[in-house]
Design an enzyme around this catalytic site. Structure first.
Site, mmCIF file in Angstrom:
data_model
loop_
_atom_site.group_PDB
_atom_site.id
_atom_site.type_symbol
_atom_site.label_atom_id
_atom_site.label_comp_id
_atom_site.label_asym_id
_atom_site.label_seq_id
_atom_site.Cartn_x
_atom_site.Cartn_y
_atom_site.Cartn_z
ATOM 1 N N ASN A 185 0.816 -1.217 0.000
ATOM 2 C CA ASN A 185 0.000 0.000 0.000
ATOM 3 C C ASN A 185 0.851 1.269 0.000
ATOM 4 O OD1 ASN A 185 0.532 -1.162 2.675
ATOM 5 N ND2 ASN A 185 -0.471 0.666 3.464
ATOM 6 N N HIS A 186 2.139 1.155 0.338
ATOM 7 C CA HIS A 186 3.010 2.341 0.294
ATOM 8 C C HIS A 186 3.823 2.437 -1.001
ATOM 9 C CE1 HIS A 186 2.179 3.832 4.281
ATOM 10 N NE2 HIS A 186 2.322 2.611 4.772
ATOM 11 N N HIS B 260 0.375 -8.963 0.524
ATOM 12 C CA HIS B 260 0.475 -7.812 1.405
ATOM 13 C C HIS B 260 -0.914 -7.499 1.950
ATOM 14 C CE1 HIS B 260 2.966 -4.430 2.668
ATOM 15 N NE2 HIS B 260 1.878 -3.683 2.551
ATOM 16 N N HIS C 221 3.085 -6.619 5.510
ATOM 17 C CA HIS C 221 2.267 -5.449 5.848
ATOM 18 C C HIS C 221 2.039 -5.245 7.337
ATOM 19 C CE1 HIS C 221 -0.631 -2.192 5.606
ATOM 20 N NE2 HIS C 221 -1.527 -2.918 6.245
ATOM 21 N N HIS D 63 3.961 -6.089 9.801
ATOM 22 C CA HIS D 63 5.251 -5.759 10.421
ATOM 23 C C HIS D 63 5.535 -6.534 11.696
ATOM 24 C CE1 HIS D 63 5.761 -1.601 8.253
ATOM 25 N NE2 HIS D 63 5.404 -2.584 7.438
HETATM 26 FE FE FE2 Z 1 4.963 -2.374 5.381
HETATM 27 FE FE FE2 Z 2 1.878 -2.103 3.947
#
Ligand code: FE2
Ligand code: FE2
Length: 259
Positions: free
Chosen positions: A67-68, A151, A176, A178
């Site tokens: 998403n980043h 992700h 995603h 983490h």
């Molecule tokens: Fe991430």
């Molecule tokens: Fe992410």
């Protein structure tokens, strides 16, 4: 063959861990293919062309995203120039880049890396399950080694994707959230699975971000400026052992390196 996957590289702390540890991990585990998620490698938010080049020069063969992926505007054009940088394939059409890379390792093993993003508690992009079907059907059947970075936020969506891919891919590792999960296993059809690889970055943080700002946000409900944390750097990932003739995995091992 052995495949190393490194979870979300977060800011300078994560990049430094990659610089220090990728070479030794590759040597120790006789890794033939190195894949890493780079969506947070630029200060926690996105990736730049320079950072992508740096990571690729350190021995990472393929960078995945999430998403980043599109946080930094300078990465848009780079996506069309550098096929080794992936972003989730199930974003709507018209965006630069791809979520699939096929290639051959230095030892001559054909492989495919696929990057997909979940939809549960994330932006509602195209269906990752149908995208997986479409991509797998389009691959050359001679490509047996098929790695998927999924992700996604929800464990249930990731577990479901693992079963969806089992028997058709070598590995599905989640990214995603983490936070590394302890559920690494081989599914009956030969898929190496782990819900989340965990972040490669600063663990004295809230999933990479300075903890003071996040705590203030939780305590007050007021938006705060998010900065990448620096302390407690760790590298997290997995090493997967797979048969290049069948594409089936036989082992998955969690990797953790601490400064
Ligand atoms: Fe991430
Ligand atoms: Fe992410």
């Amino acid at each position: 063959m052995n495949i190393l996957f490194i979870g979300d590289i977060f800011a300078a702390a994560g990049r430094n861990m990659v610089t220090e540890h990728v070479g030794p991990i590759v040597a120790e585990h006789q890794v033939e293919l190195v894949i890493a998620n780079g969506e947070n490698s630029a200060g926690g938010f996105g990736i730049t062309p320079q950072i992508a080049e740096d990571m690729l020069s350190l021995g990472i063969d393929v960078l995945t995203g999430g998403n980043h992926s599109f946080d930094k505007k300078e990465i848009y054009d780079y996506h069309d120039r550098e096929p080794r940088l992936l972003r989730p394939d199930n974003y709507p059409g018209g965006l630069p880049g791809k979520g699939v890379l096929t290639g051959t390792t230095k030892l001559g093993t054909p492989f495919a890396v696929i990057n997909l993003q979940g939809r549960a508690q994330m932006s509602s992009i195209d269906c990752p399950f149908q995208a997986a079907d479409r991509i797998l059907a389009s691959l050359d059947p001679a490509i047996k080694i098929r790695f998927v970075d999924f992700h996604a936020e929800l464990t249930s969506e990731k577990v479901a994707m693992g079963w969806h891919l089992d028997g058709r891919a070598t590995a599905m590792i989640g990214t995603h959230t983490h936070v590394p999960t302890a559920d690494s296993r081989i599914l009956p059809g030969g898929l190496a699975y782990q819900t989340d690889a965990g972040m490669t970055g600063p663990y004295d943080s809230v999933i990479g971000v300075e903890k003071e700002a996040i705590l203030r946000r939780f305590l007050t409900g007021v938006p705060t400026r998010m900065e990448a944390a620096r302390g407690g750097a760790e590298l997290h990932g997995v090493v997967i052992t797979a048969d290049p003739k069948t594409g089936q995995a036989s082992a998955i091992q969690r990797i953790r390196a601490i400064r």
